[in-house]
Design a protein around this motif. Sequence first.
Motif, PDB file in Angstrom:
ATOM      1  N   ILE A  20      19.105   8.733  11.302  1.00 50.10           N
ATOM      2  CA  ILE A  20      18.288   8.049  12.305  1.00 50.10           C
ATOM      3  C   ILE A  20      17.037   7.458  11.654  1.00 50.10           C
ATOM      4  O   ILE A  20      16.339   8.142  10.902  1.00 50.10           O
ATOM      5  CB  ILE A  20      17.871   9.015  13.436  1.00 50.10           C
ATOM      6  CG1 ILE A  20      19.114   9.557  14.161  1.00 50.10           C
ATOM      7  CG2 ILE A  20      16.956   8.315  14.433  1.00 50.10           C
ATOM      8  CD1 ILE A  20      18.808  10.599  15.210  1.00 50.10           C
ATOM      9  N   ARG A  21      16.764   6.196  11.929  1.00 50.25           N
ATOM     10  CA  ARG A  21      15.536   5.532  11.493  1.00 50.25           C
ATOM     11  C   ARG A  21      14.743   5.161  12.741  1.00 50.25           C
ATOM     12  O   ARG A  21      15.289   4.567  13.670  1.00 50.25           O
ATOM     13  CB  ARG A  21      15.842   4.260  10.700  1.00 50.25           C
ATOM     14  CG  ARG A  21      16.279   4.494   9.268  1.00 50.25           C
ATOM     15  CD  ARG A  21      16.846   3.222   8.661  1.00 50.25           C
ATOM     16  NE  ARG A  21      15.884   2.127   8.650  1.00 50.25           N
ATOM     17  CZ  ARG A  21      15.126   1.795   7.591  1.00 50.25           C
ATOM     18  NH1 ARG A  21      15.207   2.509   6.477  1.00 50.25           N
ATOM     19  NH2 ARG A  21      14.309   0.761   7.641  1.00 50.25           N
ATOM     20  N   ILE A  22      13.474   5.489  12.748  1.00 44.49           N
ATOM     21  CA  ILE A  22      12.599   5.099  13.849  1.00 44.49           C
ATOM     22  C   ILE A  22      11.614   4.071  13.320  1.00 44.49           C
ATOM     23  O   ILE A  22      10.804   4.359  12.439  1.00 44.49           O
ATOM     24  CB  ILE A  22      11.856   6.308  14.448  1.00 44.49           C
ATOM     25  CG1 ILE A  22      12.868   7.307  15.018  1.00 44.49           C
ATOM     26  CG2 ILE A  22      10.879   5.847  15.523  1.00 44.49           C
ATOM     27  CD1 ILE A  22      12.227   8.529  15.661  1.00 44.49           C
ATOM     28  N   HIS A  23      11.721   2.850  13.830  1.00 40.98           N
ATOM     29  CA  HIS A  23      10.874   1.753  13.375  1.00 40.98           C
ATOM     30  C   HIS A  23       9.603   1.682  14.224  1.00 40.98           C
ATOM     31  O   HIS A  23       9.682   1.620  15.452  1.00 40.98           O
ATOM     32  CB  HIS A  23      11.622   0.423  13.480  1.00 40.98           C
ATOM     33  CG  HIS A  23      12.837   0.355  12.620  1.00 40.98           C
ATOM     34  ND1 HIS A  23      13.932  -0.428  12.904  1.00 40.98           N
ATOM     35  CD2 HIS A  23      13.142   0.995  11.460  1.00 40.98           C
ATOM     36  CE1 HIS A  23      14.850  -0.283  11.974  1.00 40.98           C
ATOM     37  NE2 HIS A  23      14.390   0.579  11.079  1.00 40.98           N
ATOM     38  N   ALA A  53      15.046  16.368   8.254  1.00 39.19           N
ATOM     39  CA  ALA A  53      16.212  16.156   7.403  1.00 39.19           C
ATOM     40  C   ALA A  53      17.103  15.032   7.909  1.00 39.19           C
ATOM     41  O   ALA A  53      17.886  14.452   7.145  1.00 39.19           O
ATOM     42  CB  ALA A  53      17.021  17.441   7.299  1.00 39.19           C
ATOM     43  N   ASP A  54      16.988  14.711   9.197  1.00 37.68           N
ATOM     44  CA  ASP A  54      17.875  13.716   9.798  1.00 37.68           C
ATOM     45  C   ASP A  54      17.165  12.446  10.266  1.00 37.68           C
ATOM     46  O   ASP A  54      17.827  11.451  10.562  1.00 37.68           O
ATOM     47  CB  ASP A  54      18.597  14.325  11.012  1.00 37.68           C
ATOM     48  CG  ASP A  54      19.415  15.542  10.639  1.00 37.68           C
ATOM     49  OD1 ASP A  54      20.189  15.445   9.677  1.00 37.68           O
ATOM     50  OD2 ASP A  54      19.251  16.587  11.293  1.00 37.68           O
ATOM     51  N   VAL A  55      15.852  12.479  10.350  1.00 39.93           N
ATOM     52  CA  VAL A  55      15.108  11.360  10.929  1.00 39.93           C
ATOM     53  C   VAL A  55      14.072  10.845   9.942  1.00 39.93           C
ATOM     54  O   VAL A  55      13.412  11.623   9.246  1.00 39.93           O
ATOM     55  CB  VAL A  55      14.411  11.779  12.246  1.00 39.93           C
ATOM     56  CG1 VAL A  55      13.645  10.605  12.856  1.00 39.93           C
ATOM     57  CG2 VAL A  55      15.436  12.323  13.239  1.00 39.93           C
ATOM     58  N   GLN A  56      13.933   9.516   9.908  1.00 36.83           N
ATOM     59  CA  GLN A  56      12.963   8.861   9.023  1.00 36.83           C
ATOM     60  C   GLN A  56      12.089   7.919   9.847  1.00 36.83           C
ATOM     61  O   GLN A  56      12.604   7.122  10.643  1.00 36.83           O
ATOM     62  CB  GLN A  56      13.709   8.076   7.937  1.00 36.83           C
ATOM     63  CG  GLN A  56      12.815   7.357   6.945  1.00 36.83           C
ATOM     64  CD  GLN A  56      13.637   6.588   5.919  1.00 36.83           C
ATOM     65  OE1 GLN A  56      14.853   6.445   6.056  1.00 36.83           O
ATOM     66  NE2 GLN A  56      12.992   6.092   4.880  1.00 36.83           N
ATOM     67  N   ILE A  57      10.777   8.035   9.688  1.00 34.90           N
ATOM     68  CA  ILE A  57       9.835   7.129  10.356  1.00 34.90           C
ATOM     69  C   ILE A  57       9.521   5.982   9.400  1.00 34.90           C
ATOM     70  O   ILE A  57       9.084   6.215   8.270  1.00 34.90           O
ATOM     71  CB  ILE A  57       8.529   7.852  10.756  1.00 34.90           C
ATOM     72  CG1 ILE A  57       8.829   9.109  11.573  1.00 34.90           C
ATOM     73  CG2 ILE A  57       7.612   6.900  11.527  1.00 34.90           C
ATOM     74  CD1 ILE A  57       9.464   8.851  12.907  1.00 34.90           C
ATOM     75  N   VAL A  58       9.729   4.753   9.842  1.00 31.99           N
ATOM     76  CA  VAL A  58       9.558   3.588   8.974  1.00 31.99           C
ATOM     77  C   VAL A  58       8.576   2.611   9.604  1.00 31.99           C
ATOM     78  O   VAL A  58       8.769   2.178  10.749  1.00 31.99           O
ATOM     79  CB  VAL A  58      10.903   2.869   8.729  1.00 31.99           C
ATOM     80  CG1 VAL A  58      10.707   1.699   7.765  1.00 31.99           C
ATOM     81  CG2 VAL A  58      11.934   3.846   8.176  1.00 31.99           C
ATOM     82  N   GLU A  73      11.372   1.388  17.807  1.00 31.03           N
ATOM     83  CA  GLU A  73      12.814   1.209  17.920  1.00 31.03           C
ATOM     84  C   GLU A  73      13.537   2.332  17.193  1.00 31.03           C
ATOM     85  O   GLU A  73      13.155   2.710  16.082  1.00 31.03           O
ATOM     86  CB  GLU A  73      13.226  -0.139  17.332  1.00 31.03           C
ATOM     87  CG  GLU A  73      14.703  -0.448  17.452  1.00 31.03           C
ATOM     88  CD  GLU A  73      15.063  -1.789  16.850  1.00 31.03           C
ATOM     89  OE1 GLU A  73      15.680  -2.615  17.543  1.00 31.03           O
ATOM     90  OE2 GLU A  73      14.716  -2.009  15.675  1.00 31.03           O
ATOM     91  N   VAL A  74      14.569   2.850  17.831  1.00 34.66           N
ATOM     92  CA  VAL A  74      15.367   3.935  17.243  1.00 34.66           C
ATOM     93  C   VAL A  74      16.711   3.367  16.817  1.00 34.66           C
ATOM     94  O   VAL A  74      17.450   2.815  17.640  1.00 34.66           O
ATOM     95  CB  VAL A  74      15.571   5.089  18.245  1.00 34.66           C
ATOM     96  CG1 VAL A  74      16.367   6.218  17.588  1.00 34.66           C
ATOM     97  CG2 VAL A  74      14.233   5.609  18.754  1.00 34.66           C
ATOM     98  N   GLU A  75      17.017   3.480  15.520  1.00 32.51           N
ATOM     99  CA  GLU A  75      18.302   3.029  14.996  1.00 32.51           C
ATOM    100  C   GLU A  75      19.128   4.246  14.583  1.00 32.51           C
ATOM    101  O   GLU A  75      18.568   5.247  14.146  1.00 32.51           O
ATOM    102  CB  GLU A  75      18.072   2.109  13.776  1.00 32.51           C
ATOM    103  CG  GLU A  75      17.414   0.779  14.113  1.00 32.51           C
ATOM    104  CD  GLU A  75      18.357  -0.175  14.854  1.00 32.51           C
ATOM    105  OE1 GLU A  75      19.543   0.182  15.055  1.00 32.51           O
ATOM    106  OE2 GLU A  75      17.907  -1.247  15.238  1.00 32.51           O
ATOM    107  N   PRO A  76      20.447   4.225  14.722  1.00 35.34           N
ATOM    108  CA  PRO A  76      21.272   3.018  14.943  1.00 35.34           C
ATOM    109  C   PRO A  76      21.590   2.701  16.394  1.00 35.34           C
ATOM    110  O   PRO A  76      22.314   1.746  16.661  1.00 35.34           O
ATOM    111  CB  PRO A  76      22.561   3.379  14.192  1.00 35.34           C
ATOM    112  CG  PRO A  76      22.691   4.854  14.393  1.00 35.34           C
ATOM    113  CD  PRO A  76      21.281   5.395  14.361  1.00 35.34           C
TER     114      PRO A  76
END
Length: 537
Positions: A20-23, A53-58, A73-76
Motif C-alpha cells: 500500500i502506498r499513501i500519496h 511493514a505493509d504501508v508507505q507514506i509518499v 490518495e491510497v494506492e492501489p
Amino acid sequence: MELTELVELAEKERNNQKSIRIHCCTSTGCQASESLEVKKAMEDALKESGLEADVQIVGVGCMGFCGRGPMVEVEPNGIHYEKVTPEDAPSIIEALKGGEAKPVQGDPNHPFFSRQLKIVREFSGKIDPEKIGEYIAVGGYRALHHAIYDLTPEEVVAEITKSGLRGRGGAGYPTGLKWATVAKMPPGQKYVICNADEGDPGAFMDRSVLESDPHRILEGMAIAGYAVGATQGYIYVRAEYPLAITRLQKAIQQAKRQSMLGSRIFGSSINFNIDIRVGAGAFVCGEETALIASIGGGRGNPRPRPPYPAVSGLWDCPTLINNVETLGNIAPIIRNGADWYNQIGTEKSKGTKIFSLTGKIRNNGLIEVPMGITLREIVEEMGGGIPGGLQVKAVQTGGPSGGCIPAQFLDTPVDYESLTKLGSMMGSGGMVVMDENTSMVQVAQFYMEFCRGETCGKCIPCRVGTVQMYQLLTKLLNKQATPADLEKLKQLCDMVRATSLCGLGMTAPNPVTSTLQYFESEYLELLQTTNAKVAVH
C-alpha cells in the motif's frame, strides 16, 4: 550502470515490498493548507498502527483538484480523500484495517478527473518528485536512451515535427519547425532554454509540473539538446517558485550521478548540462528575447526580431527556447511515437493542454484536457458551473494577453485557431470563469493595471499607452468619461497593438478590445450615467 539495471533497481525500490502506498500532496498550494502537517501526521499515525511493514507514506506533487486540497490518495485501490486535516490522519490509517475514515472520500469518476487526458501530468501526484528512482520506475529517461541509441538527431526532429506539437507558451508556433531551424545552423555552441517564467495572474501550470515531475523536463531538454546539437541548457524560473527550484536542483544532481545528464550520457559520446537561472519576477522576461538578455546578465528588455533566437540568441549563438509544458510533451512523444500523439486533439491543434481553472467556479484546480474539448464541457461539466445558481457571463483565457469570451460561445472548441478567432488566445493556460455579476470594464481595468506595472518601459507605445488606457478605464468606472474618451480608448488599443516592440505590448489591449467587442453596452452604460448627471446639474 546500464539502463536495464537502473530500471530494475528503481522498480525494486519503488515497490519496496509494501503493498500500500499513501500519496500526500506536498505542492506549494497545499502547503498553505497544512499539507506538510498532514503528511507528518500520517507518518506518526502509521508508526503507532503497526502497519509500517505493509504501508508507505509518499510525498507527491499536485493532484490537481486544488479547491479540495490537501488531498490524500491510497494506492492501489485508488481511494482519495479531500480537504484532509492533520487530525484526520489516524482515521485514514485505521480505515486500512477496516475502520472508518473521517475526511470526505472523493469520487474518482467525477468529470473533473474522468474528462482529463494526462500526458504532461501523467505522473504528477503519483511519484515522489525528489527521488529519481521513482521516475525511472515508471519509464523515465527511457525516451532519452531510445533517442540517443536508436535515433539520429534528424529522426528525433522529424518525430517531433510529425507529432504536430505546437508551443504551449502562447502563440502555438510549431515545435518541430523551431527545432529544425536550430538543428540546421552550423555546428558550434548552441543552447536549449526552458522558459519557466510563468507570470500570468492565476496561472500555476508550469509551477505544478516542475514541483511534481522535474525529471520529465530535464529529460525533454536533454532530448532537445541531442536533436539540435546543443550541449548546454538553462532553466529560467522565477524566484517566487522556491519549491520548484529546490526540486529542480535535486533532480539535476541525481540525473548527473546516474549519467543521465552531464558528460557521456548513458555511456555515449553525448554531453548535455543543465543549469538554473533565477529570475526576479518580471513578466516581460517571459518574452524570449528579454529572457535571453536576463540569462546573459543584462536587463530583461526585449529586442527587435529578426534575428530570431533560433539563429542568434543567447550570447549570439543559436538558441532553442520552449516552455515547461512544451518540453513536458517530448519524452512521451519519443516513447510512444508521433502517430500516437498526432491522433489526439484537432487537425491543427494536437495533443493536450493544461489549464488552471479558476474564478467563479465550483471546482477549481489544474486540468489537462485534449485539444478540441469545448469551453462548456470544461466550465459546466468539469468545473461544475458557478455556485449560487448564477450564470456564466464570460471565460477569460490567455492571461493579460488574452481576451474575454462571452457565454454565447461556450460551445467553442478549445484550440489555437478557434480562440484566436474570438479575439482571445490559448496563452500559457490561464482560464478564469466570470459570473453574471462581474463588471467587464473592471476586468479590463485589472488586466491593464497588470500590464501597466509590468511594462519594461523600453518602447513608448507600451510604456505610455498602457498607462493612458488604464487611466481611461478608471475614468469610465468613476463615471467621469465622455464618448470622446471611449473613442480615444479604442484608438489607443489599435496604436499599442500595432507599434509596441514585443508581445507584451502587442497583446496588452486584448482584454480591452474583447470586452469592447462583446460587452460594449457596459461601457456605454457608464457614459449614459455620466451624461445624465451632467443634465441634472
